[in-house]
Design an enzyme around this catalytic site. Structure first.
Site, PDB file in Angstrom:
ATOM      1  N   SER A 264       0.818  -1.211   0.000  1.00  0.00           N
ATOM      2  CA  SER A 264       0.000   0.000   0.000  1.00  0.00           C
ATOM      3  C   SER A 264       0.859   1.272   0.000  1.00  0.00           C
ATOM      4  O   SER A 264       1.745   1.393  -0.826  1.00  0.00           O
ATOM      5  CB  SER A 264      -0.957  -0.068   1.192  1.00  0.00           C
ATOM      6  OG  SER A 264      -2.072   0.713   0.933  1.00  0.00           O
ATOM      7  N   LYS A 268       4.307   2.057  -2.335  1.00  0.00           N
ATOM      8  CA  LYS A 268       4.765   3.248  -3.050  1.00  0.00           C
ATOM      9  C   LYS A 268       6.200   3.546  -2.589  1.00  0.00           C
ATOM     10  O   LYS A 268       7.086   3.871  -3.372  1.00  0.00           O
ATOM     11  CB  LYS A 268       3.862   4.449  -2.731  1.00  0.00           C
ATOM     12  CG  LYS A 268       2.347   4.220  -2.887  1.00  0.00           C
ATOM     13  CD  LYS A 268       1.546   5.481  -2.529  1.00  0.00           C
ATOM     14  CE  LYS A 268       0.147   5.269  -1.951  1.00  0.00           C
ATOM     15  NZ  LYS A 268      -0.844   4.584  -2.682  1.00  0.00           N
ATOM     16  N   TRP A 355      -9.819   0.306  -5.534  1.00  0.00           N
ATOM     17  CA  TRP A 355      -9.287   1.633  -5.164  1.00  0.00           C
ATOM     18  C   TRP A 355      -7.852   1.801  -5.682  1.00  0.00           C
ATOM     19  O   TRP A 355      -7.431   2.885  -6.065  1.00  0.00           O
ATOM     20  CB  TRP A 355      -9.348   1.746  -3.632  1.00  0.00           C
ATOM     21  CG  TRP A 355      -8.871   3.005  -2.999  1.00  0.00           C
ATOM     22  CD1 TRP A 355      -7.836   3.136  -2.129  1.00  0.00           C
ATOM     23  CD2 TRP A 355      -9.435   4.317  -3.130  1.00  0.00           C
ATOM     24  NE1 TRP A 355      -7.722   4.430  -1.708  1.00  0.00           N
ATOM     25  CE2 TRP A 355      -8.689   5.181  -2.309  1.00  0.00           C
ATOM     26  CE3 TRP A 355     -10.497   4.848  -3.857  1.00  0.00           C
ATOM     27  CZ2 TRP A 355      -8.960   6.554  -2.196  1.00  0.00           C
ATOM     28  CZ3 TRP A 355     -10.774   6.219  -3.751  1.00  0.00           C
ATOM     29  CH2 TRP A 355     -10.008   7.044  -2.928  1.00  0.00           C
ATOM     30  N   HIS A 406      -7.507  -5.806  -0.104  1.00  0.00           N
ATOM     31  CA  HIS A 406      -6.280  -5.036   0.069  1.00  0.00           C
ATOM     32  C   HIS A 406      -5.544  -5.567   1.308  1.00  0.00           C
ATOM     33  O   HIS A 406      -5.968  -5.303   2.437  1.00  0.00           O
ATOM     34  CB  HIS A 406      -6.714  -3.578   0.268  1.00  0.00           C
ATOM     35  CG  HIS A 406      -5.614  -2.586   0.347  1.00  0.00           C
ATOM     36  ND1 HIS A 406      -4.845  -2.232  -0.734  1.00  0.00           N
ATOM     37  CD2 HIS A 406      -5.169  -1.820   1.388  1.00  0.00           C
ATOM     38  CE1 HIS A 406      -3.979  -1.305  -0.362  1.00  0.00           C
ATOM     39  NE2 HIS A 406      -4.150  -1.046   0.918  1.00  0.00           N
TER      40      HIS A 406
HETATM   41  C1  GTR Z   1      -5.398   4.500   1.529  1.00  0.00           C
HETATM   42  C2  GTR Z   1      -4.769   5.338   0.453  1.00  0.00           C
HETATM   43  C3  GTR Z   1      -3.991   4.452  -0.466  1.00  0.00           C
HETATM   44  C4  GTR Z   1      -3.144   3.442   0.278  1.00  0.00           C
HETATM   45  C5  GTR Z   1      -3.727   2.986   1.587  1.00  0.00           C
HETATM   46  C6  GTR Z   1      -2.769   2.366   2.584  1.00  0.00           C
HETATM   47  O1  GTR Z   1      -6.235   5.202   2.359  1.00  0.00           O
HETATM   48  O2  GTR Z   1      -5.790   6.010  -0.241  1.00  0.00           O
HETATM   49  O3  GTR Z   1      -3.224   5.252  -1.362  1.00  0.00           O
HETATM   50  O4  GTR Z   1      -1.853   3.876   0.431  1.00  0.00           O
HETATM   51  O5  GTR Z   1      -4.348   3.984   2.275  1.00  0.00           O
HETATM   52  O6  GTR Z   1      -1.595   2.709   2.666  1.00  0.00           O
HETATM   53  O7  GTR Z   1      -3.233   1.526   3.350  1.00  0.00           O
END
Ligand code: GTR
Length: 427
Positions: A264, A268, A355, A406
């Protein structure tokens, strides 16, 4: 008047118009999940330099295009690369136990001081090293979200009251021991001969916008208004390079075979860390989404406008201007993947994680392929389109779409271990 507008009362409509005028990006702030509504776009070519020169050889890539792209990503997205005098960085072994994981592993906790004379900020690296090994062990380095002690039930891992932490801030550290353990296949990893190192990302830099006064940011010097001062992802990525410095000091670890991984927002981070620091032998992006592996120009799920609004501290100021006009970005995320070439890279998505735009994540991996080929690898192999769920495809560039949410699950780890065996270990 459209039916949508008719639903507003007059004051609400006025407020909405005002919001739209204030932010050109407002239209883009509702996420699109309809493939038919993905805008048409042209992707910038990784093999054409900013001055129009075609990049035709590996030397051209190294001498001209790679530095240019690194610089563009730093200036326009993540912020410039932080630096701290190396003599300020120190490591201190806190614990070492050769009887961890039922005797399979040696567990170490090593404190990294980012400003040793002041003892703070600091971050603890938790490492499990397989005991059954012939030489130094290859290693996965993956930051965690809630604290080292949340990755395992192992009572030997210290639970810390980390200053500035944003998660579980109202709980005593010990109350969350092991809560994230399903994401950490320590036993499986160690049984396959790999070491695993993890660090709590908020020890490097707390995940909140406080004007960059906490965590490691103050060490990077006075901030200017140049728009390219490092955001949080840049700080976390810098911290991962310091963790690699630490791993390099351990005789039990083969730091030339260090694979940086992240989930997540930390996916990045892993991509940006791996793009910049060529000591990382391979990179894994798990569900990294917008600002990670997903193509910005698709505007599917989370967009540049949305992410800059929700997380203004993650990227540099210059990135904000692209929310309203992603076509103006001088790059797209396939070029972030290309910056890892020729080193192996794995991009993973999950079916329920729309997402993060699984298709956009796949396409980034796919469009990085020409750079991997130019540098003499087989890139993504014979793959021509996004595969269905639960198959790992590709070669030096790999991809899978796991069924489910996720998350990081055992299925993901199994693919990463095979990938590491077939790429990093065989090199
Ligand atoms: C979310 C965000 C994503 C992702 C995620 C995470 O809220 O929109 O870009 O990075 O968090 O890190 O769990």
């Amino acid at each position: 008047m459209s039916p949508v507008l008719r639903r507003f009362t007059r004051p609400a409509l006025a407020a909405t118009v005002a919001t739209l005028l204030l932010s050109g990006a407002a239209f883009a702030q509702k996420a699109n999940y309809d493939e038919a509504k993905v805008p048409k776009f042209d992707l910038p070519n990784p093999l054409v330099a900013a001055d129009g020169t075609k990049i035709e050889t590996a030397d051209d890539w190294r001498a001209k295009r790679r530095p240019e792209l690194l610089d563009l990503f730093a200036r326009e997205m993540f912020g410039k690369r932080p630096s701290v005098a190396p003599e300020k960085i120190k490591f201190e072994e806190l614990t070492s136990d050769s009887n961890a994981l039922g005797g399979k592993a040696t567990r170490k906790e090593i404190r990294i001081y980012f400003d040793a004379p002041n003892k703070t900020p600091k971050a603890d690296l938790l490492i499990y090293i397989p005991n059954d090994r012939k030489g130094p062990a290859p290693v996965f380095l993956m930051p965690n979200f809630q604290g080292n002690w949340t990755t395992t039930d192992d009572p030997g891992v210290a639970a810390l009251d980390v200053a500035g932490r944003t998660r579980n801030a109202n709980k005593k550290p010990d109350e969350v021991r092991g809560v994230a353990k399903s994401r950490w296949a320590f036993d499986k990893i160690v049984s396959r001969g790999y070491a695993i190192a993890t660090v709590y990302y908020e020890e490097i830099d707390p995940d909140k916008h406080d004007g960059f006064k906490n965590g490691v940011h103050p060490l990077f010097g006075e901030r200017s208004d140049s728009g390219d001062e490092p955001g949080s992802i840049a700080a976390w990525a810098w911290g991962l390079s310091r963790a690699l410095d630490c791993l390099e000091t351990l005789p039990e670890i083969d730091a030339k075979k260090a694979i940086v991984a992240g989930h997540s927002r930390l996916g990045k981070t892993a991509l940006w860390a791996g793009a910049q620091d060529e000591r990382f032998a391979a990179v894994i992006s798990n569900d990294s989404g917008c600002g990670g592996a997903a193509l910005s120009r698709r505007e599917f799920g989370e967009t540049v406008a949305i992410i800059n609004k929700s997380f203004p501290h993650w990227f540099c100021e210059n990135f904000k201007k692209y929310g309203a006009d992603v076509d103006a970005l001088p790059f797209d995320q396939h070029q972030l993947i290309a910056l890892i070439a020729p080193r192996p890279v794995y991009v993973a998505s999950a079916t329920l994680d729309q997402w993060a735009d699984p298709k956009g994540e796949f396409l980034s991996a796919f469009y990085a392929d020409p750079v991997y080929r130019l540098l003499g690898t087989d890139g993504i192999g014979e793959v021509k389109e996004q595969p269905g769920p639960d198959v790992s495809v590709g070669s030096t560039i790999r991809y899978h779409l796991r069924t489910g949410k996720h998350d990081v699950q055992d299925f993901d780890w199994e693919q990463y271990l095979d990938f590491a065996d077939e790429t990093v270990l065989k090199r």
